[in-house]
Motif scaffolding. Sequence first.
Motif, PDB file in Angstrom:
ATOM      1  N   ILE A  21     -36.877  19.118  20.621  1.00  0.00           N
ATOM      2  CA  ILE A  21     -37.569  19.605  19.429  1.00  0.00           C
ATOM      3  C   ILE A  21     -37.408  18.562  18.334  1.00  0.00           C
ATOM      4  CG2 ILE A  21     -37.653  21.396  17.644  1.00  0.00           C
ATOM      5  CD1 ILE A  21     -36.434  23.333  19.676  1.00  0.00           C
ATOM      6  N   SER A  22     -38.507  18.265  17.647  1.00  0.00           N
ATOM      7  CA  SER A  22     -38.425  17.377  16.488  1.00  0.00           C
ATOM      8  C   SER A  22     -38.397  18.229  15.227  1.00  0.00           C
ATOM      9  CB  SER A  22     -39.600  16.402  16.455  1.00  0.00           C
ATOM     10  OG  SER A  22     -40.818  17.099  16.451  1.00  0.00           O
ATOM     11  N   TYR A  23     -37.605  17.786  14.262  1.00  0.00           N
ATOM     12  CA  TYR A  23     -37.421  18.489  12.996  1.00  0.00           C
ATOM     13  C   TYR A  23     -37.723  17.534  11.845  1.00  0.00           C
ATOM     14  CZ  TYR A  23     -34.582  21.774  15.743  1.00  0.00           C
ATOM     15  OH  TYR A  23     -34.125  22.672  16.677  1.00  0.00           O
ATOM     16  N   VAL A  24     -38.342  18.045  10.829  1.00  0.00           N
ATOM     17  CA  VAL A  24     -38.485  17.324   9.567  1.00  0.00           C
ATOM     18  C   VAL A  24     -37.797  18.183   8.522  1.00  0.00           C
ATOM     19  CG1 VAL A  24     -40.067  16.468   7.802  1.00  0.00           C
ATOM     20  CG2 VAL A  24     -40.650  16.202  10.228  1.00  0.00           C
ATOM     21  N   SER A  25     -36.774  17.619   7.895  1.00  0.00           N
ATOM     22  CA  SER A  25     -35.954  18.359   6.930  1.00  0.00           C
ATOM     23  C   SER A  25     -35.497  19.700   7.500  1.00  0.00           C
ATOM     24  CB  SER A  25     -36.708  18.549   5.615  1.00  0.00           C
ATOM     25  OG  SER A  25     -36.960  17.302   5.030  1.00  0.00           O
ATOM     26  N   LYS A  26     -35.010  19.658   8.736  1.00  0.00           N
ATOM     27  CA  LYS A  26     -34.445  20.802   9.464  1.00  0.00           C
ATOM     28  C   LYS A  26     -35.472  21.854   9.872  1.00  0.00           C
ATOM     29  CE  LYS A  26     -29.911  20.157   7.449  1.00  0.00           C
ATOM     30  NZ  LYS A  26     -28.766  20.734   6.785  1.00  0.00           N
ATOM     31  N   LYS A  27     -36.767  21.606   9.648  1.00  0.00           N
ATOM     32  CA  LYS A  27     -37.815  22.534  10.063  1.00  0.00           C
ATOM     33  C   LYS A  27     -38.396  22.042  11.387  1.00  0.00           C
ATOM     34  CE  LYS A  27     -42.325  24.363   8.869  1.00  0.00           C
ATOM     35  NZ  LYS A  27     -43.467  24.305   7.993  1.00  0.00           N
ATOM     36  N   PRO A  28     -38.427  22.904  12.442  1.00  0.00           N
ATOM     37  CA  PRO A  28     -38.998  22.469  13.718  1.00  0.00           C
ATOM     38  C   PRO A  28     -40.507  22.239  13.574  1.00  0.00           C
ATOM     39  CG  PRO A  28     -38.332  24.787  13.819  1.00  0.00           C
ATOM     40  CD  PRO A  28     -37.922  24.264  12.481  1.00  0.00           C
ATOM     41  N   VAL A  29     -40.959  21.053  13.976  1.00  0.00           N
ATOM     42  CA  VAL A  29     -42.374  20.707  13.806  1.00  0.00           C
ATOM     43  C   VAL A  29     -43.058  20.280  15.105  1.00  0.00           C
ATOM     44  CG1 VAL A  29     -42.157  20.077  11.371  1.00  0.00           C
ATOM     45  CG2 VAL A  29     -41.854  18.327  13.139  1.00  0.00           C
ATOM     46  N   GLY A  30     -42.311  20.025  16.157  1.00  0.00           N
ATOM     47  CA  GLY A  30     -42.939  19.600  17.397  1.00  0.00           C
ATOM     48  C   GLY A  30     -41.966  19.639  18.559  1.00  0.00           C
ATOM     49  N   TYR A  31     -42.521  19.518  19.756  1.00  0.00           N
ATOM     50  CA  TYR A  31     -41.663  19.494  20.941  1.00  0.00           C
ATOM     51  C   TYR A  31     -42.190  18.479  21.943  1.00  0.00           C
ATOM     52  CZ  TYR A  31     -45.083  22.329  23.547  1.00  0.00           C
ATOM     53  OH  TYR A  31     -46.219  22.798  24.176  1.00  0.00           O
ATOM     54  N   MET A  32     -41.305  18.111  22.872  1.00  0.00           N
ATOM     55  CA  MET A  32     -41.642  17.177  23.941  1.00  0.00           C
ATOM     56  C   MET A  32     -40.975  17.681  25.210  1.00  0.00           C
ATOM     57  SD  MET A  32     -40.878  13.084  24.231  1.00  0.00           S
ATOM     58  CE  MET A  32     -39.132  13.258  23.950  1.00  0.00           C
ATOM     59  N   ILE A  33     -41.691  17.586  26.312  1.00  0.00           N
ATOM     60  CA  ILE A  33     -41.150  17.954  27.617  1.00  0.00           C
ATOM     61  C   ILE A  33     -41.164  16.713  28.492  1.00  0.00           C
ATOM     62  CG2 ILE A  33     -41.573  19.279  29.722  1.00  0.00           C
ATOM     63  CD1 ILE A  33     -42.666  21.522  27.956  1.00  0.00           C
ATOM     64  N   LEU A  34     -40.033  16.442  29.145  1.00  0.00           N
ATOM     65  CA  LEU A  34     -39.917  15.333  30.093  1.00  0.00           C
ATOM     66  C   LEU A  34     -39.674  15.907  31.478  1.00  0.00           C
ATOM     67  CD1 LEU A  34     -37.439  13.070  28.109  1.00  0.00           C
ATOM     68  CD2 LEU A  34     -39.906  12.801  28.258  1.00  0.00           C
ATOM     69  N   LEU A  35     -40.421  15.411  32.453  1.00  0.00           N
ATOM     70  CA  LEU A  35     -40.183  15.851  33.819  1.00  0.00           C
ATOM     71  C   LEU A  35     -40.355  14.675  34.749  1.00  0.00           C
ATOM     72  CD1 LEU A  35     -43.329  17.013  35.313  1.00  0.00           C
ATOM     73  CD2 LEU A  35     -43.100  17.666  32.927  1.00  0.00           C
ATOM     74  N   SER A  36     -39.657  14.722  35.872  1.00  0.00           N
ATOM     75  CA  SER A  36     -39.726  13.641  36.848  1.00  0.00           C
ATOM     76  C   SER A  36     -40.838  13.923  37.841  1.00  0.00           C
ATOM     77  CB  SER A  36     -38.408  13.514  37.605  1.00  0.00           C
ATOM     78  OG  SER A  36     -37.386  13.147  36.732  1.00  0.00           O
ATOM     79  N   THR A  37     -41.365  12.857  38.398  1.00  0.00           N
ATOM     80  CA  THR A  37     -42.342  12.986  39.465  1.00  0.00           C
ATOM     81  C   THR A  37     -41.795  12.291  40.708  1.00  0.00           C
ATOM     82  OG1 THR A  37     -43.482  10.995  38.730  1.00  0.00           O
ATOM     83  CG2 THR A  37     -44.294  13.086  37.881  1.00  0.00           C
TER      84      THR A  37
END
Length: 109
Positions: A73-89
């Motif tokens: 989860i990415s935060y700007v000034s402690k507010k969650p603003v986005g997410y990223m998922i990583l997975l293997s292939t």
Amino acid sequence: DSRIPLKMKNLEGFIDMSENVTIDKVNNSNFPSFIDLIKGLAVYEKLPPPSTVAVGRLKKDCLLSKPKFEAYISYVSKKPVGYMILLSTYSSFLALPVAPMTYAACSLL
């Protein structure tokens, strides 16, 4: 430590990146924010949000000792603003795991 501090300049008026930007790995305590971001993206994309059963699978698969995917989860000034998922292939031609494939999503609340 799963927290990654970032210091960036202004991103063309989108977000004042001089604010405190951090990225945290999804864990039990921030999992509800992860789901809120997914639901926010679903609303934006005019898609149904994950069902209760799907949320349970996301939690189990993300928080296993050997997770099926990693989420941040990415935060700007402690507010969650986005997410990223990583997975293997896995390559059936090479018979080897290949570099992780990345799916990134941004949902501003």
